[in-house]
Design an enzyme around this catalytic site. Structure first.
Site, PDB file in Angstrom:
ATOM      1  N   TYR A  66      41.540  32.406 -75.516  1.00 46.95           N
ATOM      2  CA  TYR A  66      41.160  31.178 -74.827  1.00 46.95           C
ATOM      3  C   TYR A  66      41.689  29.955 -75.546  1.00 46.95           C
ATOM      4  CZ  TYR A  66      37.206  30.293 -78.065  1.00 46.95           C
ATOM      5  OH  TYR A  66      36.432  30.037 -79.162  1.00 46.95           O
ATOM      6  N   CYS A  67      41.772  28.857 -74.769  1.00 45.76           N
ATOM      7  CA  CYS A  67      42.201  27.557 -75.289  1.00 45.76           C
ATOM      8  C   CYS A  67      41.448  26.482 -74.507  1.00 45.76           C
ATOM      9  CB  CYS A  67      43.720  27.400 -75.179  1.00 45.76           C
ATOM     10  SG  CYS A  67      44.332  27.375 -73.481  1.00 45.76           S
ATOM     11  N   ARG A  68      41.992  25.324 -74.397  1.00 45.90           N
ATOM     12  CA  ARG A  68      41.325  24.232 -73.691  1.00 45.90           C
ATOM     13  C   ARG A  68      41.312  24.463 -72.177  1.00 45.90           C
ATOM     14  NH1 ARG A  68      43.508  20.243 -71.204  1.00 45.90           N
ATOM     15  NH2 ARG A  68      42.297  18.432 -70.612  1.00 45.90           N
ATOM     16  N   GLY A  70      43.430  27.136 -70.569  1.00 44.08           N
ATOM     17  CA  GLY A  70      43.932  28.454 -70.181  1.00 44.08           C
ATOM     18  C   GLY A  70      45.441  28.565 -70.243  1.00 44.08           C
ATOM     19  N   MET A  96      38.245  26.441 -72.094  1.00 50.31           N
ATOM     20  CA  MET A  96      36.946  25.835 -72.445  1.00 50.31           C
ATOM     21  C   MET A  96      36.508  24.793 -71.420  1.00 50.31           C
ATOM     22  SD  MET A  96      35.769  27.503 -74.935  1.00 50.31           S
ATOM     23  CE  MET A  96      34.356  26.532 -75.443  1.00 50.31           C
TER      24      MET A  96
END
Length: 99
Positions: A66-68, A70, A96
């Protein structure tokens, strides 16, 4: 290709049920400090040693990325697939922001 893109609830359910799972946050340290998922391994996508750190991982594990938003985590999934990772690569759709 062993890449899946899952929304929050299916992503979290799959991660919790997976005994071969590793949770990876590919955001920067300041982003992680704001909000993160407990139990993650932090590997900054923008760091110069990102590929080296990824290559040191067990290629047979299932990685929940995951990241900010996607985007970076999906790029990481594609990269890992090309590097010969044989386990599942699961991206958190929306990152997120959707968490």
């Amino acid at each position: 290709m062993n890449i899946e893109n899952l929304t929050k609830d299916p992503f979290w359910s799959a991660y919790q049920a997976d005994e071969n799972a590793v949770l990876i946050d590919v955001r920067t340290a300041p982003e992680i400090a704001e909000k993160n998922i407990e139990g993650h391994l932090a590997i900054d996508f923008f760091a110069s040693d990102f590929q080296t750190k990824i290559n040191e991982l067990d290629k047979s594990k299932n990685y929940y990325m995951y990241c900010r938003s996607g985007n970076r985590s999906m790029q990481a999934c594609y990269m890992m697939n090309q590097m010969g990772f044989t386990g599942k690569l699961i991206n958190l759709a929306g990152g997120m922001l959707a968490w």
